[in-house]
Design a protein around this motif. Sequence first.
Motif, PDB file in Angstrom:
ATOM      1  N   ARG A   1     103.196   6.168  -1.024  1.00  0.00           N
ATOM      2  CA  ARG A   1     101.841   6.949  -0.049  1.00  0.00           C
ATOM      3  C   ARG A   1     100.294   6.478   0.394  1.00  0.00           C
ATOM      4  O   ARG A   1     100.287   5.826   1.258  1.00  0.00           O
ATOM      5  CB  ARG A   1     102.451   8.037   0.722  1.00  0.00           C
ATOM      6  CG  ARG A   1     103.478   8.818   1.343  1.00  0.00           C
ATOM      7  CD  ARG A   1     104.092   8.086   1.920  1.00  0.00           C
ATOM      8  NE  ARG A   1     104.089   7.648   3.368  1.00  0.00           N
ATOM      9  CZ  ARG A   1     103.885   6.521   3.853  1.00  0.00           C
ATOM     10  NH1 ARG A   1     104.910   5.711   2.739  1.00  0.00           N
ATOM     11  NH2 ARG A   1     103.067   6.236   5.120  1.00  0.00           N
TER      12      ARG A   1
ATOM     13  N   LEU B   1      98.634   3.352   2.035  1.00  0.00           N
ATOM     14  CA  LEU B   1      97.661   3.504   2.537  1.00  0.00           C
ATOM     15  C   LEU B   1      96.760   2.166   1.681  1.00  0.00           C
ATOM     16  O   LEU B   1      95.906   1.518   2.698  1.00  0.00           O
ATOM     17  CB  LEU B   1      97.093   4.567   2.037  1.00  0.00           C
ATOM     18  CG  LEU B   1      97.275   5.875   3.780  1.00  0.00           C
ATOM     19  CD1 LEU B   1      96.602   7.155   2.886  1.00  0.00           C
ATOM     20  CD2 LEU B   1      97.402   6.183   4.529  1.00  0.00           C
ATOM     21  N   ARG B   2      96.572   2.148   0.859  1.00  0.00           N
ATOM     22  CA  ARG B   2      95.862   1.187   0.098  1.00  0.00           C
ATOM     23  C   ARG B   2      95.824  -0.007   0.607  1.00  0.00           C
ATOM     24  O   ARG B   2      95.484  -0.970   0.839  1.00  0.00           O
ATOM     25  CB  ARG B   2      95.763   0.730  -1.919  1.00  0.00           C
ATOM     26  CG  ARG B   2      94.442   0.632  -2.160  1.00  0.00           C
ATOM     27  CD  ARG B   2      94.880   0.789  -3.635  1.00  0.00           C
ATOM     28  NE  ARG B   2      95.169  -0.058  -4.585  1.00  0.00           N
ATOM     29  CZ  ARG B   2      95.022  -0.483  -5.692  1.00  0.00           C
ATOM     30  NH1 ARG B   2      94.556   0.350  -6.151  1.00  0.00           N
ATOM     31  NH2 ARG B   2      96.129  -1.385  -5.940  1.00  0.00           N
TER      32      ARG B   2
ATOM     33  N   TYR C   1      91.219   3.154  -0.165  1.00  0.00           N
ATOM     34  CA  TYR C   1      92.024   4.109   1.196  1.00  0.00           C
ATOM     35  C   TYR C   1      91.938   3.892   3.028  1.00  0.00           C
ATOM     36  O   TYR C   1      92.672   4.275   3.019  1.00  0.00           O
ATOM     37  CB  TYR C   1      92.541   5.303   0.726  1.00  0.00           C
ATOM     38  CG  TYR C   1      93.062   5.338  -0.482  1.00  0.00           C
ATOM     39  CD1 TYR C   1      94.608   4.738  -1.123  1.00  0.00           C
ATOM     40  CD2 TYR C   1      93.080   6.149  -2.034  1.00  0.00           C
ATOM     41  CE1 TYR C   1      94.938   5.171  -2.294  1.00  0.00           C
ATOM     42  CE2 TYR C   1      92.836   5.583  -3.096  1.00  0.00           C
ATOM     43  CZ  TYR C   1      94.729   5.893  -3.300  1.00  0.00           C
ATOM     44  OH  TYR C   1      94.293   5.499  -4.664  1.00  0.00           O
ATOM     45  N   SER C   2      90.663   2.990   2.876  1.00  0.00           N
ATOM     46  CA  SER C   2      89.888   2.843   4.411  1.00  0.00           C
ATOM     47  C   SER C   2      88.892   2.248   3.988  1.00  0.00           C
ATOM     48  O   SER C   2      88.278   1.955   3.462  1.00  0.00           O
ATOM     49  CB  SER C   2      89.623   4.249   4.662  1.00  0.00           C
ATOM     50  OG  SER C   2      89.089   3.883   5.833  1.00  0.00           O
TER      51      SER C   2
ATOM     52  N   LEU D   1      89.775   7.383   7.356  1.00  0.00           N
ATOM     53  CA  LEU D   1      90.530   8.140   6.683  1.00  0.00           C
ATOM     54  C   LEU D   1      91.342  10.279   6.985  1.00  0.00           C
ATOM     55  O   LEU D   1      92.607   9.762   6.282  1.00  0.00           O
ATOM     56  CB  LEU D   1      90.387   7.871   5.537  1.00  0.00           C
ATOM     57  CG  LEU D   1      90.856   8.585   3.583  1.00  0.00           C
ATOM     58  CD1 LEU D   1      92.416   7.624   4.080  1.00  0.00           C
ATOM     59  CD2 LEU D   1      90.133   8.242   2.425  1.00  0.00           C
TER      60      LEU D   1
ATOM     61  N   LYS E   1      94.277   9.314   9.342  1.00  0.00           N
ATOM     62  CA  LYS E   1      94.805   8.656   8.267  1.00  0.00           C
ATOM     63  C   LYS E   1      96.308   9.705   7.781  1.00  0.00           C
ATOM     64  O   LYS E   1      97.425   9.745   7.113  1.00  0.00           O
ATOM     65  CB  LYS E   1      94.619   7.341   7.726  1.00  0.00           C
ATOM     66  CG  LYS E   1      94.351   6.461   8.311  1.00  0.00           C
ATOM     67  CD  LYS E   1      94.186   5.467   7.982  1.00  0.00           C
ATOM     68  CE  LYS E   1      93.992   3.793   8.538  1.00  0.00           C
ATOM     69  NZ  LYS E   1      93.561   2.409   7.800  1.00  0.00           N
TER      70      LYS E   1
ATOM     71  N   GLU F   1     100.132  11.341   8.424  1.00  0.00           N
ATOM     72  CA  GLU F   1     100.739  11.291   7.265  1.00  0.00           C
ATOM     73  C   GLU F   1     101.428  12.353   6.952  1.00  0.00           C
ATOM     74  O   GLU F   1     102.654  12.309   7.090  1.00  0.00           O
ATOM     75  CB  GLU F   1     100.164  10.524   5.968  1.00  0.00           C
ATOM     76  CG  GLU F   1      99.486   9.389   5.065  1.00  0.00           C
ATOM     77  CD  GLU F   1     100.762   8.134   5.539  1.00  0.00           C
ATOM     78  OE1 GLU F   1     102.007   8.342   5.850  1.00  0.00           O
ATOM     79  OE2 GLU F   1     100.948   6.778   6.135  1.00  0.00           O
TER      80      GLU F   1
ATOM     81  N   GLN G   1     103.763   3.308  12.367  1.00  0.00           N
ATOM     82  CA  GLN G   1     103.608   3.448  10.685  1.00  0.00           C
ATOM     83  C   GLN G   1     104.276   1.810  10.817  1.00  0.00           C
ATOM     84  O   GLN G   1     103.970   1.674   9.461  1.00  0.00           O
ATOM     85  CB  GLN G   1     104.732   4.446  10.678  1.00  0.00           C
ATOM     86  CG  GLN G   1     104.757   6.041  10.583  1.00  0.00           C
ATOM     87  CD  GLN G   1     103.806   6.337   9.891  1.00  0.00           C
ATOM     88  OE1 GLN G   1     103.459   6.061   8.912  1.00  0.00           O
ATOM     89  NE2 GLN G   1     102.501   6.399  10.619  1.00  0.00           N
TER      90      GLN G   1
ATOM     91  N   ARG H   1     104.007  -2.495   6.808  1.00  0.00           N
ATOM     92  CA  ARG H   1     102.933  -1.157   7.399  1.00  0.00           C
ATOM     93  C   ARG H   1     101.753  -1.224   7.917  1.00  0.00           C
ATOM     94  O   ARG H   1     101.319  -2.910   8.320  1.00  0.00           O
ATOM     95  CB  ARG H   1     102.472  -0.981   6.115  1.00  0.00           C
ATOM     96  CG  ARG H   1     103.623  -0.137   5.045  1.00  0.00           C
ATOM     97  CD  ARG H   1     104.074   1.152   5.302  1.00  0.00           C
ATOM     98  NE  ARG H   1     103.027   2.240   5.401  1.00  0.00           N
ATOM     99  CZ  ARG H   1     103.250   3.014   5.913  1.00  0.00           C
ATOM    100  NH1 ARG H   1     104.175   3.353   6.596  1.00  0.00           N
ATOM    101  NH2 ARG H   1     101.592   4.608   5.990  1.00  0.00           N
TER     102      ARG H   1
END
Length: 350
Positions: A38, A42-43, A226-227, A276, A279, A283, A335, A349
Amino acid sequence: MSLNADTLQITPEILSLIAELDEFKGAWRAIGTLAPDRLSALRRVATIESIGSSTRIEGGRLSDQEVARLLSNIEIKKFDTRDEQEVAGYADVMGMIFNSADHIDLTENHIRQLHGELLAYSTKDERHRGNYKTHPNHVSAFDADGKEVGVVFETASPFDAPRLMTELVAWTREALENKTLHPLLVIAVFTVVFLEIHPFQDGNGRLSRVITTLLLLRSGYAYVPYSSLESVVEQSKEGYYLALRNTQGTIRTESPDWQPWVLYFLRALKKQKQRLEVKIEREHILLAKMPELSIKILELAAEQGQLTVAQLVELTGANRNTIKKHLQNLVSSQQLAQYGKGKGTWYSRV
């Protein structure tokens, strides 16, 4: 070059912003406990956003969807257009930063190497990549169509650039090592001065954002990959250029005004953090109620970059109609994104 409490007024807003960012930095160890796949997803999404935004800020025209498609075939290593070349170079450098930040110290040599990697596929830049500029350059703003709409500010001369870079790197290293200023303030100052110098013939804006990410990671802000900070900057371009102009015109005076840029920079970091948080919350909520097959599809999309229904049937062994139903639900819940039509439809994604 010097910076102290007399030249940068530490206002209550600056203190509040720093405290909020540092609180999230400390909490990330607990917040960032999603499964590795996960976090990887995100990354990947953030990286695509960063690459797309950073190149568009400088006049590129590829959408995030086009960037995602290009990166899914990145092994090609041959790109026809300048936009594609810039995206490929940015992707390589971001991967290097994310994977090896602890081993990339801030030195002039590393900065030149990063510049060379950033422009590795840019045939137009072959002669000057990795080398400081030899001709005057300036910072321009671009509209949504990639057309130059005006000069934002003049930059250091080619004669002065090497000396100014040596001074900037030495000041930044000393300030970070001796903790004479909070690292977020040091990084803010490095970025605005780097852009004022504009040491390379081309690629300075993109490189400044790469080095910002590097310095944030080296300062312990592990959530940064991640953001997308670049996406925040793209969506506030007018404020970005205004803050740069207001600070950079004062840098070489006796009383530099760091306030406009520092406030913009910290507010952008706050926006990045807030995105982030949203997000991560989404998730956790979705995974708590998501069917196992949907989770598997998301994992495969993170690994593969893009997938078709046929590929998912082969990889999961599930029924084709069942796969389609799960894909529809994942698209409606944002998603996954759907591209193409009919047999050419594929998913990636969001």
